[in-house]
Every structure is written in structure tokens, then in C-alpha cells.
Design a protein around this motif. Structure first.
Motif, PDB file in Angstrom:
ATOM      1  N   VAL A  95       0.856  -1.188   0.000  1.00 40.50           N
ATOM      2  CA  VAL A  95       0.000   0.000   0.000  1.00 40.50           C
ATOM      3  C   VAL A  95       0.895   1.241   0.000  1.00 40.50           C
ATOM      4  CG1 VAL A  95      -1.874   1.223   1.163  1.00 40.50           C
ATOM      5  CG2 VAL A  95      -1.724  -1.271   1.362  1.00 40.50           C
ATOM      6  N   MET A  96       0.893   1.969  -1.108  1.00 41.13           N
ATOM      7  CA  MET A  96       1.773   3.134  -1.255  1.00 41.13           C
ATOM      8  C   MET A  96       1.031   4.415  -0.876  1.00 41.13           C
ATOM      9  SD  MET A  96       4.962   2.565  -2.189  1.00 41.13           S
ATOM     10  CE  MET A  96       5.337   4.240  -2.687  1.00 41.13           C
ATOM     11  N   ALA A  97       0.876   4.624   0.432  1.00 43.16           N
ATOM     12  CA  ALA A  97       0.193   5.836   0.885  1.00 43.16           C
ATOM     13  C   ALA A  97       1.156   7.005   1.054  1.00 43.16           C
ATOM     14  CB  ALA A  97      -0.535   5.558   2.204  1.00 43.16           C
ATOM     15  N   ALA A 101       8.222  12.673  -2.952  1.00 50.46           N
ATOM     16  CA  ALA A 101       8.595  13.859  -3.721  1.00 50.46           C
ATOM     17  C   ALA A 101       8.876  13.450  -5.163  1.00 50.46           C
ATOM     18  CB  ALA A 101       9.842  14.505  -3.119  1.00 50.46           C
ATOM     19  N   ASP A 102       8.290  14.150  -6.096  1.00 49.76           N
ATOM     20  CA  ASP A 102       8.533  13.840  -7.512  1.00 49.76           C
ATOM     21  C   ASP A 102       9.924  14.274  -7.943  1.00 49.76           C
ATOM     22  OD1 ASP A 102       6.024  12.666  -8.158  1.00 49.76           O
ATOM     23  OD2 ASP A 102       5.119  14.657  -8.032  1.00 49.76           O
ATOM     24  N   PHE A 103      10.458  15.288  -7.261  1.00 45.56           N
ATOM     25  CA  PHE A 103      11.760  15.841  -7.646  1.00 45.56           C
ATOM     26  C   PHE A 103      12.652  15.974  -6.418  1.00 45.56           C
ATOM     27  CE2 PHE A 103       8.361  17.896 -10.082  1.00 45.56           C
ATOM     28  CZ  PHE A 103       8.680  17.449 -11.356  1.00 45.56           C
ATOM     29  N   ARG A 128      14.268  14.418 -11.405  1.00 46.97           N
ATOM     30  CA  ARG A 128      13.099  13.577 -11.115  1.00 46.97           C
ATOM     31  C   ARG A 128      13.482  12.398 -10.242  1.00 46.97           C
ATOM     32  NH1 ARG A 128       8.397  13.483 -15.356  1.00 46.97           N
ATOM     33  NH2 ARG A 128       7.619  11.915 -13.940  1.00 46.97           N
ATOM     34  N   ASN A 129      12.611  12.059  -9.306  1.00 49.72           N
ATOM     35  CA  ASN A 129      12.785  10.832  -8.539  1.00 49.72           C
ATOM     36  C   ASN A 129      12.146   9.681  -9.295  1.00 49.72           C
ATOM     37  OD1 ASN A 129      14.216  11.550  -6.204  1.00 49.72           O
ATOM     38  ND2 ASN A 129      12.372  12.424  -5.262  1.00 49.72           N
ATOM     39  N   PRO A 130      12.598   8.457  -9.057  1.00 48.13           N
ATOM     40  CA  PRO A 130      11.933   7.317  -9.685  1.00 48.13           C
ATOM     41  C   PRO A 130      10.507   7.185  -9.154  1.00 48.13           C
ATOM     42  CG  PRO A 130      13.525   6.570  -8.058  1.00 48.13           C
ATOM     43  CD  PRO A 130      13.709   8.055  -8.192  1.00 48.13           C
ATOM     44  N   ASP A 131       9.610   6.684  -9.987  1.00 52.00           N
ATOM     45  CA  ASP A 131       8.246   6.387  -9.539  1.00 52.00           C
ATOM     46  C   ASP A 131       8.272   4.991  -8.914  1.00 52.00           C
ATOM     47  OD1 ASP A 131       5.534   5.577  -9.335  1.00 52.00           O
ATOM     48  OD2 ASP A 131       4.995   7.081 -10.824  1.00 52.00           O
ATOM     49  N   ILE A 132       8.220   4.961  -7.596  1.00 51.90           N
ATOM     50  CA  ILE A 132       8.399   3.706  -6.848  1.00 51.90           C
ATOM     51  C   ILE A 132       7.248   2.745  -7.128  1.00 51.90           C
ATOM     52  CG2 ILE A 132       8.655   2.727  -4.535  1.00 51.90           C
ATOM     53  CD1 ILE A 132       9.721   5.559  -3.693  1.00 51.90           C
ATOM     54  N   GLY A 152      -2.172   2.053  -5.021  1.00 50.85           N
ATOM     55  CA  GLY A 152      -1.624   3.398  -5.149  1.00 50.85           C
ATOM     56  C   GLY A 152      -2.619   4.431  -4.638  1.00 50.85           C
ATOM     57  N   PHE A 153      -2.118   5.625  -4.412  1.00 49.74           N
ATOM     58  CA  PHE A 153      -2.956   6.739  -3.981  1.00 49.74           C
ATOM     59  C   PHE A 153      -2.837   7.875  -4.979  1.00 49.74           C
ATOM     60  CE2 PHE A 153      -4.670   6.214   0.357  1.00 49.74           C
ATOM     61  CZ  PHE A 153      -4.272   4.909   0.555  1.00 49.74           C
ATOM     62  N   ALA A 154      -3.852   8.704  -5.039  1.00 50.37           N
ATOM     63  CA  ALA A 154      -3.792   9.889  -5.892  1.00 50.37           C
ATOM     64  C   ALA A 154      -4.589  10.993  -5.223  1.00 50.37           C
ATOM     65  CB  ALA A 154      -4.380   9.585  -7.263  1.00 50.37           C
ATOM     66  N   GLN A 170      -7.381   7.448 -15.209  1.00 44.36           N
ATOM     67  CA  GLN A 170      -6.206   7.535 -16.089  1.00 44.36           C
ATOM     68  C   GLN A 170      -4.937   7.151 -15.318  1.00 44.36           C
ATOM     69  OE1 GLN A 170      -6.150  11.535 -17.630  1.00 44.36           O
ATOM     70  NE2 GLN A 170      -8.079  11.283 -18.729  1.00 44.36           N
ATOM     71  N   LYS A 171      -4.866   7.619 -14.068  1.00 43.59           N
ATOM     72  CA  LYS A 171      -3.668   7.310 -13.266  1.00 43.59           C
ATOM     73  C   LYS A 171      -3.582   5.823 -12.965  1.00 43.59           C
ATOM     74  CE  LYS A 171      -1.918  10.383 -10.761  1.00 43.59           C
ATOM     75  NZ  LYS A 171      -1.667  11.418  -9.782  1.00 43.59           N
ATOM     76  N   LEU A 172      -4.719   5.197 -12.697  1.00 38.71           N
ATOM     77  CA  LEU A 172      -4.760   3.754 -12.443  1.00 38.71           C
ATOM     78  C   LEU A 172      -4.176   2.994 -13.628  1.00 38.71           C
ATOM     79  CD1 LEU A 172      -5.866   1.319 -10.738  1.00 38.71           C
ATOM     80  CD2 LEU A 172      -8.038   1.637 -11.915  1.00 38.71           C
TER      81      LEU A 172
HETATM   82  O1  C5P Z   1       1.796  10.433  -9.717  1.00 37.28           O
HETATM   83  P1  C5P Z   1       1.340  10.680  -8.321  1.00 37.28           P
HETATM   84  O2  C5P Z   1       2.420  11.281  -7.446  1.00 37.28           O
HETATM   85  O3  C5P Z   1       0.049  11.399  -8.204  1.00 37.28           O
HETATM   86  O4  C5P Z   1       1.048   9.215  -7.767  1.00 37.28           O
HETATM   87  C1  C5P Z   1       0.754   8.984  -6.437  1.00 37.28           C
HETATM   88  C2  C5P Z   1       1.034   7.535  -6.094  1.00 37.28           C
HETATM   89  O5  C5P Z   1       2.306   7.133  -6.610  1.00 37.28           O
HETATM   90  C3  C5P Z   1       1.100   7.312  -4.613  1.00 37.28           C
HETATM   91  O6  C5P Z   1       0.679   5.991  -4.330  1.00 37.28           O
HETATM   92  C4  C5P Z   1       2.589   7.498  -4.315  1.00 37.28           C
HETATM   93  O7  C5P Z   1       2.964   6.803  -3.144  1.00 37.28           O
HETATM   94  C5  C5P Z   1       3.227   6.910  -5.557  1.00 37.28           C
HETATM   95  N1  C5P Z   1       4.484   7.550  -5.972  1.00 37.28           N
HETATM   96  C6  C5P Z   1       5.637   6.790  -6.033  1.00 37.28           C
HETATM   97  N2  C5P Z   1       6.820   7.362  -6.436  1.00 37.28           N
HETATM   98  C7  C5P Z   1       6.866   8.652  -6.815  1.00 37.28           C
HETATM   99  C8  C5P Z   1       5.695   9.432  -6.797  1.00 37.28           C
HETATM  100  C9  C5P Z   1       4.525   8.855  -6.367  1.00 37.28           C
HETATM  101  O8  C5P Z   1       5.592   5.605  -5.682  1.00 37.28           O
HETATM  102  N3  C5P Z   1       8.035   9.175  -7.214  1.00 37.28           N
END
Ligand code: C5P
Length: 235
Positions: A95-97, A101-103, A128-132, A152-154, A170-172
């Protein structure tokens, strides 16, 4: 209806915000309180799961003294990335709550950055940080191992052309996770508050395996939202 059982299942929950250092005294951060993530972790333990909680920077105190719950603290998105990849290998549910940080500042200054004598406005280059979340989904697809359910959360306000739920759909798709919890944010931001409004959307694959049909819509406390999310993930 009997409560869902998570006995024997391993759940990884991330909570709170990340802090991205610029120099020894400054950082980029966000206003995530950690409350929603902590409520999710407590609910999963309550229903029998073994929970590993990875908490970033939070206002709220993480749960403590609970058996079947281990706590790991991280600060940066890079540390969170490492922890999630390590722990996801053995997890049934992720659960990615966390508000990641995106950057981050592209360069970390070893010494405190000084004001210059001229009036020039400094510019901080960001990277940019990686999207985990997306990375965990990709690894699962590539290796066939990893959490069966990835949540995921949005946070969306919607825009002129799209309602928040449409943006979340769309995000899903884009993230490829199984469930997406939409926090509808407006003038009263959800950050730090005890109440929330969520929609829980399931991917087509998850609708088949979890057997959930209609998206869940709930307005209530973060504890109630946690119950709804964990019971969907536990199906
Ligand atoms: O793209 P956005 O930031 O809106 O997406 C939110 C979701 O993606 C959340 O579940 C957040 O934990 C995860 N996330 C991530 N890595 C990032 C940015 C967001 O895992 N760099």
C-alpha cells in the motif's frame, strides 16, 4: 458480513512524506501527515496481517508497541525506493500511501549554501525521482514475483475538462497498480486532517480477481477509509 481476514499475509505500508536534502540544513518536503498510512497499517494488523510500515516524515506519531507491526523510518525517496523494493519481494500486499517527492535537488551541497553579495535570485536545479509504485508494478510484471495486490494513492482536484474520478482512472491505467485510492482534494486539503473523501478504483484485472464491481465511494474518517481500502485489498 464477517470482517476480512489477513491472517498469515504480509502487508507493506508506506506513509508520510519524503524529505529531499539540498544542503546540510535545507530540504524540499511536503505536508503529508502520515495519518492515512498509519490508519492503514493499524487496520491491517487488526485483521491479522504481519505489517511492515515504512514511514517517512510525519506529523503524527507512528503506531508503536503493536505486535505483528515492524516500523522502518526513511527520509528520502531514494531510501523509500530501496526499502519498498527490498520488502515487496516477500509481501502479499503493498500500500503506497506515502507522498513521495517527484523531484529532488539535483546536487547536494556538502556545505550550507551561502547568500551571494549580488541580488541574483538563486536557481535550484531539480532531478526527477523514480516512480516507486510504477517500478514495483513493472518488476512484478517482469519477474512474476512481488505483491499480489498493489495499491496506489492519488490526490486530485479535477480540472476544467476532467472530474477527479476520470483523472484517477487515467492514473490507475498509467501506474498499472491494482487498486487506486483517490483522495478528492479541494479547498480543505486532506493533509493533516482526520476526515477524508475517497474513491477506491480497481483495475480490470483486479475487478476479475478481487471480484469487486462498483468503485467504492466514502466520506468519513481516515480510519474508516483505511477499513474500506484494506478490506478491498484483502478480498
Ligand atoms: O503520480 P502521483 O504522485 O500522483 O502518484 C501517487 C502515487 O504514486 C502514490 O501511491 C505514491 O505513493 C506513488 N508515488 C511513487 N513514487 C513517486 C511518486 C509517487 O511511488 N516518485
Amino acid at each position: 458480513q464477517s470482517p476480512p481476514s489477513l491472517t498469515g499475509r504480509r502487508v507493506v505500508v508506506t506513509a508520510g512524506g519524503t524529505r529531499e536534502p539540498l544542503d546540510p540544513v535545507r530540504y524540499l518536503g511536503n505536508r503529508s501527515s502520515g495519518k492515512q498510512g498509519f490508519a492503514l497499517a493499524e487496520r491491517a494488523v487488526h485483521w491479522g496481517a504481519q505489517v511492515h510500515l515504512i514511514a517517512g516524515i510525519t506529523d503524527a506519531e507512528p503506531p508503536s508497541g503493536i505486535s505483528n507491526l515492524t516500523l522502518e523510518r526513511i527520509e528520502t525517496a531514494a531510501q523509500l525506493h530501496e526499502a519498498v523494493l527490498r520488502e515487496s519481494v516477500h509481501a502479499d500486499v503493498l500500500v503506497m500511501a506515502a507522498a513521495v517527492a517527484d523531484f529532488r535537488p539535483a546536487d547536494y551541497a556538502q556545505a550550507k549554501i551561502k547568500k551571494t553579495d549580488d541580488d541574483a535570485n538563486p536557481v535550484i536545479p531539480l532531478q526527477r525521482n523514480p516512480d516507486i509504485l510504477a517500478d514495483t508494478v513493472r518488476r512484478r510484471a517482469g519477474t512474476g514475483t512481488g505483491p499480489k495486490v498493489i495499491v496506489g494513492f492519488a490526490a486530485e482536484t479535477g480540472d476544467d475538462a476532467h472530474a477527479p474520478v476520470a483523472l484517477a482512472e487515467q492514473k490507475l491505467q498509467r501506474k498499472g497498480c491494482d487498486l487506486l485510492v483517490l483522495n478528492q482534494v479541494g479547498e480543505n486539503l486532506v493533509f493533516g486532517q482526520d476526515s477524508t473523501e475517497v474513491h477506491i478504483l480497481a483495475s480490470e484485472a483486479a475487478q476479475r480477481t478481487l471480484g469487486s464491481a462498483e468503485p467504492v465511494h466514502l466520506r468519513g474518517s481516515k480510519v474508516e477509509a483505511a477499513e474500506a481500502v484494506v478490506s478491498q485489498a484483502a478480498r
